[in-house]
Structure formats: structure tokens, C-alpha cells
Design an enzyme around this catalytic site. Structure first.
Site, PDB file in Angstrom:
ATOM      1  N   GLU A 156     -18.051  18.903   0.890  1.00 45.50           N
ATOM      2  CA  GLU A 156     -17.177  19.510  -0.127  1.00 45.50           C
ATOM      3  C   GLU A 156     -17.759  19.323  -1.527  1.00 45.50           C
ATOM      4  OE1 GLU A 156     -12.793  19.025   1.986  1.00 45.50           O
ATOM      5  OE2 GLU A 156     -13.641  17.345   0.926  1.00 45.50           O
ATOM      6  N   VAL A 206      -1.694  -7.518  -3.963  1.00 45.57           N
ATOM      7  CA  VAL A 206      -1.405  -8.596  -3.020  1.00 45.57           C
ATOM      8  C   VAL A 206      -2.692  -9.391  -2.794  1.00 45.57           C
ATOM      9  CG1 VAL A 206      -0.723  -9.124  -0.654  1.00 45.57           C
ATOM     10  CG2 VAL A 206       0.472  -7.352  -1.948  1.00 45.57           C
ATOM     11  N   GLY A 208       0.819  -1.202   0.000  1.00 45.02           N
ATOM     12  CA  GLY A 208       0.000   0.000   0.000  1.00 45.02           C
ATOM     13  C   GLY A 208       0.855   1.254   0.000  1.00 45.02           C
ATOM     14  N   GLY A 244      -0.300   4.407   0.014  1.00 47.13           N
ATOM     15  CA  GLY A 244      -1.140   5.554   0.369  1.00 47.13           C
ATOM     16  C   GLY A 244      -0.375   6.413   1.372  1.00 47.13           C
ATOM     17  N   PHE A 245      -1.112   7.236   2.132  1.00 44.15           N
ATOM     18  CA  PHE A 245      -0.450   8.119   3.099  1.00 44.15           C
ATOM     19  C   PHE A 245       0.476   7.331   4.027  1.00 44.15           C
ATOM     20  CE2 PHE A 245      -4.020  11.018   2.188  1.00 44.15           C
ATOM     21  CZ  PHE A 245      -3.306  12.188   2.023  1.00 44.15           C
TER      22      PHE A 245
HETATM   23  C1  LIG Z   1     -12.899  11.389  -0.826  1.00 47.70           C
HETATM   24  C2  LIG Z   1     -12.025  11.349   0.404  1.00 47.70           C
HETATM   25  C3  LIG Z   1     -11.719  12.543   1.047  1.00 47.70           C
HETATM   26  C4  LIG Z   1     -10.905  12.522   2.197  1.00 47.70           C
HETATM   27  N1  LIG Z   1     -10.620  13.707   2.811  1.00 47.70           N
HETATM   28  C5  LIG Z   1      -9.803  13.718   3.898  1.00 47.70           C
HETATM   29  C6  LIG Z   1      -9.437  14.941   4.531  1.00 47.70           C
HETATM   30  O1  LIG Z   1      -9.834  16.033   4.100  1.00 47.70           O
HETATM   31  N2  LIG Z   1      -8.618  14.879   5.617  1.00 47.70           N
HETATM   32  C7  LIG Z   1      -8.146  13.686   6.100  1.00 47.70           C
HETATM   33  O2  LIG Z   1      -7.393  13.679   7.085  1.00 47.70           O
HETATM   34  N3  LIG Z   1      -8.487  12.521   5.523  1.00 47.70           N
HETATM   35  C8  LIG Z   1      -9.301  12.499   4.439  1.00 47.70           C
HETATM   36  N4  LIG Z   1      -9.645  11.307   3.863  1.00 47.70           N
HETATM   37  C9  LIG Z   1      -9.167  10.066   4.456  1.00 47.70           C
HETATM   38  C10 LIG Z   1      -7.726   9.772   4.049  1.00 47.70           C
HETATM   39  O3  LIG Z   1      -7.588   9.867   2.648  1.00 47.70           O
HETATM   40  C11 LIG Z   1      -7.413   8.369   4.539  1.00 47.70           C
HETATM   41  O4  LIG Z   1      -7.506   8.371   5.944  1.00 47.70           O
HETATM   42  C12 LIG Z   1      -6.012   7.976   4.116  1.00 47.70           C
HETATM   43  O5  LIG Z   1      -5.912   7.902   2.710  1.00 47.70           O
HETATM   44  C13 LIG Z   1      -5.666   6.618   4.739  1.00 47.70           C
HETATM   45  O6  LIG Z   1      -4.330   6.344   4.392  1.00 47.70           O
HETATM   46  P1  LIG Z   1      -3.860   4.852   4.183  1.00 47.70           P
HETATM   47  O7  LIG Z   1      -2.418   4.922   3.790  1.00 47.70           O
HETATM   48  O8  LIG Z   1      -4.230   4.064   5.382  1.00 47.70           O
HETATM   49  O9  LIG Z   1      -4.738   4.271   2.986  1.00 47.70           O
HETATM   50  P2  LIG Z   1      -4.860   4.763   1.479  1.00 47.70           P
HETATM   51  O10 LIG Z   1      -4.399   6.161   1.307  1.00 47.70           O
HETATM   52  O11 LIG Z   1      -6.236   4.404   1.041  1.00 47.70           O
HETATM   53  O12 LIG Z   1      -3.805   3.838   0.730  1.00 47.70           O
HETATM   54  C14 LIG Z   1      -3.976   2.455   0.608  1.00 47.70           C
HETATM   55  C15 LIG Z   1      -3.176   1.981  -0.592  1.00 47.70           C
HETATM   56  O13 LIG Z   1      -3.176   0.569  -0.596  1.00 47.70           O
HETATM   57  C16 LIG Z   1      -3.325   0.105  -1.927  1.00 47.70           C
HETATM   58  N5  LIG Z   1      -3.901  -1.236  -1.847  1.00 47.70           N
HETATM   59  C17 LIG Z   1      -5.064  -1.602  -1.272  1.00 47.70           C
HETATM   60  N6  LIG Z   1      -5.235  -2.946  -1.344  1.00 47.70           N
HETATM   61  C18 LIG Z   1      -4.140  -3.426  -1.982  1.00 47.70           C
HETATM   62  C19 LIG Z   1      -3.719  -4.740  -2.352  1.00 47.70           C
HETATM   63  N7  LIG Z   1      -4.447  -5.816  -2.074  1.00 47.70           N
HETATM   64  N8  LIG Z   1      -2.541  -4.880  -3.001  1.00 47.70           N
HETATM   65  C20 LIG Z   1      -1.775  -3.796  -3.289  1.00 47.70           C
HETATM   66  N9  LIG Z   1      -2.127  -2.530  -2.956  1.00 47.70           N
HETATM   67  C21 LIG Z   1      -3.287  -2.348  -2.305  1.00 47.70           C
HETATM   68  C22 LIG Z   1      -4.246   1.130  -2.575  1.00 47.70           C
HETATM   69  O14 LIG Z   1      -4.095   1.130  -3.984  1.00 47.70           O
HETATM   70  C23 LIG Z   1      -3.754   2.428  -1.923  1.00 47.70           C
HETATM   71  O15 LIG Z   1      -2.755   3.065  -2.704  1.00 47.70           O
HETATM   72  C24 LIG Z   1     -10.428  11.291   2.705  1.00 47.70           C
HETATM   73  C25 LIG Z   1     -10.739  10.086   2.044  1.00 47.70           C
HETATM   74  C26 LIG Z   1     -11.524  10.115   0.897  1.00 47.70           C
HETATM   75  C27 LIG Z   1     -11.855   8.824   0.181  1.00 47.70           C
END
Ligand SMILES: Cc1cc2nc3c(=O)[nH]c(=O)nc-3n(C[C@H](O)[C@H](O)[C@H](O)COP(=O)(O)OP(=O)(O)OC[C@H]3O[C@@H](n4cnc5c(N)ncnc54)[C@H](O)[C@@H]3O)c2cc1C
Length: 242
Positions: free
Chosen positions: A172, A83, A15, A17-18
Site C-alpha cells: 500500500e 500499564v 488497550g 485498539g480494535f
Molecule cells: C500499518 C498497519 C496496517 C494494517 N493493515 C491492516 C489491514 O488492512 N487489515 C487488517 O485486518 N489488519 C491490519 N493491520 C493489523 C491490525 O491493525 C491489528 O491486527 C489490530 O490493530 C490488532 O488489534 P489489537 O486491539 O490487538 O491491538 P492494537 O490495535 O494495536 O491496540 C493495542 C492498544 O493497546 C495500547 N497499549 C499497548 N501497550 C499498552 C500499555 N502498556 N498500557 C496501556 N496501553 C497500551 C496501545 O496504545 C493500543 O491502543 C495493520 C496494522 C498496521 C500497523
């Protein structure tokens, strides 16, 4: 995966993401072999998806290549891979591009949308860039249809929008539609009378932004109403059977 056998401990991060990206950045050029796997080859700045969905930003403003972040980090290997399974006894991950062994595993795959029992085949979710573009195309197509509609009733049907959920994203999105109605659309579609466009925001609880402070909630409601958004509180959406 075409990754050299490690001399340092191998950390596999699933992953980008953030969470996963931040961890990989903090491990760059440290004594570990880091493998960052993501099913997309880009990071998505999810908070601004609503801007892509309403035409305020282009996708490349909120998505950037994961590999670019690690150009100067020889110990970080990025692979596009989904994965599927893990075997914690053998420390092996099964992915769409093959198996990989790890010393340490970090699962940072984020969350799944909750549709609250609604029929998701009839909804437009907002969690990825392709979904935001799908929403943008859908919205713009409605105005094109309205522009050539035969009568007022048909035109009005194409320009009614319902946003379900008055959390941050719903607020938003409804606000961005309100701004489009006021500042953008009349210039792009001079043949349409935008007083017929309605934006409804539906919320099951008794306030908008209910997880935030009372002041934010009141201010957001006022700002939305000033943009012509009609807010409906204490209403739960349900799916009608097909
Ligand atoms: C529309 C929207 C608006 C938002 N606005 C805000 C905001 O204003 N402020 C705030 O604080 N938060 C906001 N959030 C929440 C914030 O984006 C999430 O809390 C944050 O992205 C979580 O980070 P993460 O790294 O846990 O997951 P994510 O950022 O979702 O990253 C997960 C990653 O894992 C990858 N992945 C998933 N499953 C698999 C797999 N099986 N194999 C390989 N890769 C995989 C995905 O492709 C992704 O890149 C918002 C969310 C959304 C959807």
C-alpha cells in the site's frame, strides 16, 4: 484514578485498539464496571496509517477519542494510563496514574513491530499516528530539498524511496508513493522532473503479498509496476554497521 468503588464486578481492559474497544463497546450499559486504559487517548485505525504517511488523509480521519465512544455508557470509565506491571495474586495493576484492583483483567495491548534484525534507529516504522506524521514530514522534506538541489545527482538522491517488505502495508505504501509521483507531486512541484523519482519495493520472499492468494499477488505486482514501482524479490535487507 478517581473511579467510584464498584457495586458490579470490575473488568479492567488494557488497550483501546480494535480488540479492547470492541469488548468495551459490547459491555457498555451491562452489569459490570468497565475501566478502559490506554497509553493514548484515541483509537487508531492502523490499516490507513499509510494514507496519513503519504498525505492522502489527515490524522483525525483515522484516530478518534476513546471517551467519545462511551458518552452514553455510565459504566465505562476511560483513563489515559500506561500499564507497567500486574500482580495476578492480588489482582492489582500498576499504571502511570496509580494502582487499580480488578475482578477480571483483559490484556489487549496489540503487538510490537518486528524489525527482522535491522537497526531500528535508522528506520521509519509505521504503527502509530505520530510515526505516520514523521514519515510524511520526512517524505515531503525530501521533495523540498530536491526542489533546491544543485544538480541532477543530488536531486535524484532525494527522490529515491525504498520500502522494505511487500506485505499489505509495504504494498500500500509503495503504491501510494507511486500515485503521488503520478498524480500529486508534479502539480505541487512543477520545477521538478519526476521521471527521476524511483520507488523500490524489496521483499525477502519470491512474491508480493505472499500471505494472500496467488491472484492477489500477481494483480498487486502488476498494479505496482504500472505505477512505476520497481519490485525486487528474494532480497533480504541487512543493516550495514555504522
Ligand atoms: C500499518 C498497519 C496496517 C494494517 N493493515 C491492516 C489491514 O488492512 N487489515 C487488517 O485486518 N489488519 C491490519 N493491520 C493489523 C491490525 O491493525 C491489528 O491486527 C489490530 O490493530 C490488532 O488489534 P489489537 O486491539 O490487538 O491491538 P492494537 O490495535 O494495536 O491496540 C493495542 C492498544 O493497546 C495500547 N497499549 C499497548 N501497550 C499498552 C500499555 N502498556 N498500557 C496501556 N496501553 C497500551 C496501545 O496504545 C493500543 O491502543 C495493520 C496494522 C498496521 C500497523
Amino acid at each position: 484514578m478517581n473511579i467510584p468503588h464498584p457495586t458490579d464486578p470490575r473488568i479492567v481492559i488494557v488497550g483501546g485498539g480494535f480488540a479492547g474497544l470492541e469488548l468495551a463497546k459490547s459491555l457498555a450499559n451491562k452489569p459490570f464496571q468497565v475501566i478502559l486504559l490506554d497509553k493514548n487517548n484515541h483509537f487508531t485505525f492502523q490499516p490507513l496509517l499509510y494514507q496519513v504517511a503519504t498525505g492522502g488523509l489527515e490524522p483525525n480521519s483515522i484516530a478518534y477519542p476513546l471517551r467519545r465512544k462511551f458518552r452514553n455508557a455510565k459504566n465505562v470509565h476511560v483513563r489515559l494510563a500506561e500499564v507497567h506491571e500486574m500482580n495476578p495474586h492480588l489482582n492489582i495493576l500498576s499504571t502511570s496514574i496509580g494502582d487499580i484492583q480488578y475482578d477480571y483483567l483483559v490484556i489487549a495491548t496489540g503487538s510490537q513491530p518486528n524489525f527482522f534484525g535491522l537497526d531500528k534507529t535508522r528506520l521509519l516504522p509505521l504503527k502509530s499516528v505520530p510515526q505516520a506524521l514523521q514519515m510524511r514530514n520526512h517524505v515531503m522534506r525530501q521533495f523540498e530539498k530536491a526542489a533546491v538541489a544543485k544538480n541532477e545527482a543530488e536531486r535524484s538522491a532525494y527522490t529515491n524511496f525504498v520500502v522494505v517488505g511487500a506485505g499489505p502495508t509495504g504494498v500500500e505504501l509503495a503504491g501510494a508513493l507511486g500515485e503521488m509521483k503520478r498524480y500529486v507531486l508534479p502539480k505541487d512541484y512543477p520545477e521538478l522532473d519526476f521521471s527521476i523519482m524511483n520507488i523500490h519495493l524489496i521483499e525477502g520472499l519470491d512474491s508480493v503479498l505472499s500471505a494472500m492468494s496467488g491472484k492477489s499477488s500477481v494483480d498487486a505486482k502488476k498494479a505496482l509496476e504500472s505505477l512505476g514501482v520497481e519490485i525486487h524479490l528474494n532480497i533480504m535487507m541487512v543493516s550495514r554497521s555504522k
